[in-house]
Design a protein around this motif. Sequence first.
Motif, short mmCIF file in Angstrom:
data_model
loop_
_atom_site.label_atom_id
_atom_site.label_comp_id
_atom_site.label_asym_id
_atom_site.label_seq_id
_atom_site.Cartn_x
_atom_site.Cartn_y
_atom_site.Cartn_z
N ILE A 710 0.84 -1.22 0.00
CA ILE A 710 0.00 0.00 0.00
C ILE A 710 0.86 1.25 0.00
O ILE A 710 0.40 2.33 -0.37
CB ILE A 710 -0.96 0.02 1.21
N THR A 711 2.14 1.12 0.41
CA THR A 711 3.04 2.27 0.42
C THR A 711 3.94 2.24 -0.81
O THR A 711 4.35 1.18 -1.27
CB THR A 711 3.91 2.27 1.68
N GLN A 712 4.24 3.42 -1.34
CA GLN A 712 5.16 3.55 -2.47
C GLN A 712 6.02 4.79 -2.25
O GLN A 712 5.63 5.73 -1.54
CB GLN A 712 4.40 3.69 -3.81
N LYS A 713 7.18 4.79 -2.89
CA LYS A 713 8.09 5.91 -2.71
C LYS A 713 7.48 7.20 -3.28
O LYS A 713 6.74 7.18 -4.26
CB LYS A 713 9.44 5.62 -3.36
N GLU A 714 7.78 8.30 -2.58
CA GLU A 714 7.36 9.65 -2.96
C GLU A 714 5.84 9.83 -2.90
O GLU A 714 5.31 10.79 -3.42
CB GLU A 714 7.89 10.03 -4.34
N LYS A 715 5.15 8.88 -2.25
CA LYS A 715 3.70 8.99 -2.09
C LYS A 715 3.35 8.85 -0.61
O LYS A 715 4.03 8.16 0.14
CB LYS A 715 2.97 7.92 -2.90
N ILE A 716 2.24 9.52 -0.22
CA ILE A 716 1.73 9.40 1.14
C ILE A 716 0.48 8.54 1.09
O ILE A 716 -0.45 8.79 0.31
CB ILE A 716 1.40 10.79 1.74
N THR A 717 0.46 7.50 1.93
CA THR A 717 -0.69 6.61 2.03
C THR A 717 -1.44 6.94 3.31
O THR A 717 -0.83 7.03 4.39
CB THR A 717 -0.24 5.13 2.05
N ILE A 718 -2.75 7.12 3.20
CA ILE A 718 -3.60 7.44 4.35
C ILE A 718 -4.60 6.30 4.52
O ILE A 718 -5.42 6.04 3.64
CB ILE A 718 -4.35 8.77 4.14
N VAL A 719 -4.50 5.59 5.64
CA VAL A 719 -5.37 4.43 5.89
C VAL A 719 -6.47 4.86 6.85
O VAL A 719 -6.21 5.49 7.88
CB VAL A 719 -4.55 3.27 6.49
N TYR A 720 -7.73 4.47 6.54
CA TYR A 720 -8.88 4.85 7.35
C TYR A 720 -9.92 3.74 7.31
O TYR A 720 -9.77 2.74 6.59
CB TYR A 720 -9.47 6.17 6.83
N SER A 721 -11.01 3.92 8.09
CA SER A 721 -12.05 2.89 8.17
C SER A 721 -13.43 3.38 7.79
O SER A 721 -14.22 2.63 7.20
CB SER A 721 -12.11 2.32 9.61
N HIS A 722 -13.76 4.63 8.14
CA HIS A 722 -15.15 5.10 8.05
C HIS A 722 -15.32 6.16 6.96
O HIS A 722 -14.36 6.86 6.59
CB HIS A 722 -15.60 5.66 9.40
N ASN A 723 -16.56 6.31 6.53
CA ASN A 723 -16.88 7.31 5.49
C ASN A 723 -16.58 8.72 5.98
O ASN A 723 -16.13 9.56 5.20
CB ASN A 723 -18.35 7.19 5.08
N ALA A 724 -16.85 8.98 7.26
CA ALA A 724 -16.59 10.31 7.79
C ALA A 724 -15.10 10.65 7.71
O ALA A 724 -14.73 11.79 7.40
CB ALA A 724 -17.07 10.39 9.25
N GLU A 725 -14.26 9.67 7.98
CA GLU A 725 -12.81 9.87 7.87
C GLU A 725 -12.41 10.10 6.42
O GLU A 725 -11.56 10.94 6.11
CB GLU A 725 -12.07 8.65 8.43
N GLU A 726 -13.06 9.35 5.50
CA GLU A 726 -12.78 9.53 4.08
C GLU A 726 -13.11 10.94 3.64
O GLU A 726 -12.30 11.61 2.97
CB GLU A 726 -13.59 8.52 3.27
N ASN A 727 -14.28 11.43 4.04
CA ASN A 727 -14.70 12.78 3.63
C ASN A 727 -13.78 13.84 4.22
O ASN A 727 -13.43 14.82 3.56
CB ASN A 727 -16.14 13.03 4.06
N GLU A 728 -13.39 13.64 5.49
CA GLU A 728 -12.52 14.62 6.15
C GLU A 728 -11.17 14.72 5.44
O GLU A 728 -10.69 15.81 5.13
CB GLU A 728 -12.32 14.23 7.61
N TYR A 729 -10.56 13.58 5.13
CA TYR A 729 -9.23 13.60 4.53
C TYR A 729 -9.26 13.97 3.05
O TYR A 729 -8.28 14.52 2.52
CB TYR A 729 -8.51 12.26 4.75
N LEU A 730 -10.37 13.73 2.40
CA LEU A 730 -10.50 14.20 1.02
C LEU A 730 -10.44 15.73 0.98
O LEU A 730 -9.86 16.32 0.07
CB LEU A 730 -11.81 13.70 0.40
N LYS A 731 -11.04 16.35 2.00
CA LYS A 731 -10.99 17.82 2.07
C LYS A 731 -9.54 18.28 2.25
O LYS A 731 -9.10 19.24 1.61
CB LYS A 731 -11.85 18.33 3.23
N TYR A 732 -8.79 17.58 3.14
CA TYR A 732 -7.39 17.98 3.37
C TYR A 732 -6.57 17.80 2.08
O TYR A 732 -5.75 18.66 1.71
CB TYR A 732 -6.76 17.12 4.48
N ILE A 733 -6.79 16.67 1.41
CA ILE A 733 -6.02 16.37 0.19
C ILE A 733 -6.31 17.40 -0.89
O ILE A 733 -5.39 17.93 -1.55
CB ILE A 733 -6.32 14.94 -0.29
N LYS A 734 -7.59 17.69 -1.10
CA LYS A 734 -7.96 18.65 -2.15
C LYS A 734 -7.41 20.03 -1.84
O LYS A 734 -6.98 20.77 -2.73
CB LYS A 734 -9.47 18.69 -2.30
#
Length: 789
Positions: A710-734
Motif C-alpha cells: 500500500i506504500t510507495q516511494k514519494e507517495k503518502i498513504t492514508i489508511v482509514y475505516s469510516h466514510n466520515a474519515e474519508e470525507n474529512e481527509y478528502l478535504k485535506y487532500i484537495k
Amino acid sequence: MSTNSFTESPFKTLISFHKLIENLEEIAATNVDYRSNYAKALLKEIAPFPEFRDGIEDLGFIRQHETLIHNLLADLFPTALTHNEIKAISIPFQNITFNYTERFKKILQNAGMTFDMEIRDFEENQFYIFNCILILNAYYGQHFDFNRPLFYDIPSADGIMNHYRILYNADFIEIIPTKNAPDLSQDDIDLLMNNYDNIKLWKAKFPIESWILKGFGIVSLIDVTRENAISNLKSNLLKSESSKTKSNLDFESIFRSIFKISDLRIGFTIYNEEEEKFTTPSHEEKEMKSFILNGLEEIDCKNTIYGCSLEAILEEKKSIIIGDTEQFAQISGNEKLGQYLLDQNIRSCIFSPVIKDNNILGIIELVSAKPKELNTINATNLELILPYLIDTLERYKTDMQYQIEAIIQREYTAIHSSVYWKFRREALKYYQTNSPNKDYIFKEIIFKEVYPLYGQIDIKGSSEHRNETVKEDLKNQLTTLIQLLEKQKSNESLVLLEQRIFELQSFAQQLESSLKADTEQQIQNYIETEIHPILKNTKMDIESGRATKNYFESLDEKTGMFYQSRKQFDNAMSVINKKLAAVLDKKQVEAQLIYPHYYERFKTDGVEHNLYIGASIAPTKPFNALYLQNLRLWQLQTLCEMEIEHHQLKATLPYELDVTSLILVFSSPISIRFRMDEKRFDVDGTYNARYEVVKKRIDKANIKGTKERITQKEKITIVYSHNAEENEYLKYIKYLQFKNLLEPNIEQFEVEELQGVSGLRAFRVKVVNNNLESYVQNNTYQDLLNEQN
C-alpha cells in the motif's frame, strides 16, 4: 583387544604380517649373524601358523598367540619407548586394536572396564566412504584429501576427559580387488567425487567385501587434551546465546581438561568500575557461580571481608593465586578472606582479572577443594584462555549496557541528565533481579479518552540494503586477506597458510547465501584471532609488507573490519533520520501551540511518531474536535515537508535510499497506559487493541487482492475505516492539491485483512517534490475553511 563396531565395509579384512615376514626373510639371508639368527628364530616360531602370512580372520587367534605377535612386532614397538609412546596395531578407521604399548594399556585401564573406545563423531556411512577413498588413492592412483583429524576421547581415572589425535601408518597394508570388485572408469571416479554424501552410489561402486584389506596398520595417539579443550572453549564462547548450554558443567569440564584438575570449579564476577562494586552476571548466566560474592548479588569492593587482599587485582591488575588457603589465612590481614574461602571448601584458588584496554571487565575464578592443586605454575594456562574470555566478556558488558539503556527507554519518559544516574541504578537493579521468580512492579500512568494520530516515513528496503552492504564489506575483506596470504605462500613454507586460505574461502562461500545473524561476528572473531596474528608476525618482502600495511590502514578503528560499504549506508541512514527527525521536531513545536498533546518519535529505519490529543492530557484547557482536525492537517503537511526534504537530500547521499510515508486514521477515543512492566504504551479493551494491531502491521500490508504494497516511494498513504474519515481527509487532500503540495491524481483502494481486522481503506497521493516554497508555508485548518468559503 578392541573390536570393530561397524558391520559393513567394502573390505574383507585379513590381519596379516606378510610384509613383516618378507622383511624378516631378507634379514635372515644376510651375513650379520645376530640379526640373521634373530630373524631365523622368529620365522621358525611362526612357521607352524600359515595364518600369520595368509591372513587372520578369527580374532581369537590373535588372543591365543599374543606373546608371539608381540615378539614378531618387537622392532616396531621398542621396549625402551613402551612407557612413552601411545601406540598399538590397528586397521585404519576401525576399532580393531591390539598389541598396546604400556602407556596405552595404562590409559585404557584408567578409563575403566566399561569404556568402549570409538572414534569421535565417526559414523558408519563415513567409515564406509573413507575406506572407499582409501581404495581410490591406493589402487587407482587418485589424490583425494580426506585426512580430516580423527580423535579418541578417553577419560582418566579421576574423570577428566582426555583427547587424543589419531595418526595411522599403513605401510604394512595391501589392498587387493576380488572378482566382485567393479572396474572403475574415470567417469565413475568423477561421479563419486561429486557425490560424497550419496552412500548408495558408493556402495554400488564398492560393494560390501568386494576388496581385501590385507596386513596391519599402526595407530599412534598424541595427547591434544589442552589444545582440544581450548578449541571447545573458543567454540562455546562464540556460539549464539540461543545455542549456548544453560549448564555450567560443560564449561567446567573444558577447564578441567586444560588444568588436569578433576574437582576444578569455575566462577565469574562482574566488576562495576563506575560504582566500584562486584556484581553477578544477569539471571541468564546465574548458573555461573561467583565465589567472591558467594550468593550475594553485589558487594562493595572495599568490603571488610577482603581487607587489602584484592588490591592486587583492582590496583595492580594482577592475579591473586592462593596455593594453600589454610596457610594463607594464617598471615596477618588475610584472616577474613581466608576463612571466607575455607567456608566454601576452597583450599587453593586463582582469581584473575579479565582486562581490556587497561580496564577490568571482571574476575575469572578457579577454585579447588585440594591444597596446592592451583598454583603460580599452572596459572600460566590462563594465558591461553584469557583472549577468548576478554572478547566474550566485552560483548556481554556491551549487551548489558544496551539492555540497561533499553530498560530506561522502555520504562521511563525523557529523563533529565541530573537525575539520570538514579534511574540507571534502578534499571541496573531491575536488570539483575528480573527473573521468572521475581516480580518488579512499576507504577502505571493512564490517559483516558485521547485521540491517536500515527504516522511514519520509512526507508524502503533498509534491511535488505543493510545486509547487502555487510556482505559486500565482508567479501572485500576476505578477498583481500586471501590475496595477502597467497603472496605469503611464496615467501613462507607454512602449511598453516593453506588451511587459513581454505577457511577464508569457506567463509566467502557462506556469504553467497542469505546472511545469518551471527555470521558477521564469527568472521570478525576469526579474522582478529587467526589471520591478523599471521600478518603481524610473518616476515614479508617489500611489496607484501606494503600491501599488508595498506590493509591494516583501511580497517575501521572501532570494529577492526572493512567498513566502506556499511559506512556509506550507515551515513545515508543517519543523515536521512537526522534530517527527517529535525523537521518533525521543529514542526512539533508549532503543533503544540494548536493544543498541548503527548508526542513521541522514534528513529529506526526511518522516523515514526505517535501523537495523543485529548482533555485528559491537558485538563486545564477546553477541548473540542477543531483541535484534532488542525492536528490532522498539520500531520499531513509535515509528512509532505519531510518527503520533499528527503527528495532534495537524496542526490547528495553517499548511498541512495528511497522512503515511503504513511498515516493511520483512527477516530474513536482510546485509553492508553504507560506501564513500567510492559511496553511504553498499552491500550485497554478489544476495540482499542484493534488500533495497535493495525499500527504494527499496516506498513507491510498489500492492496486487497494484489501483491502490491500500500506504500510507495514519494507517495503518502492514508489508511482509514469510516466514510466520515474519508470525507474529512478528502478535504485535506484537495486543499493541499490546491496549494500545489500534492499531485492531482488520488488512488483509492481497499487494504487486505490484517489479523482479523477488515474493512480498511486507503488513499495514496504523490507529493509535488519540486515545490519547496509551498511546504514552508504553514497552512492551518482555518485556512482550509476560509478557502472553501
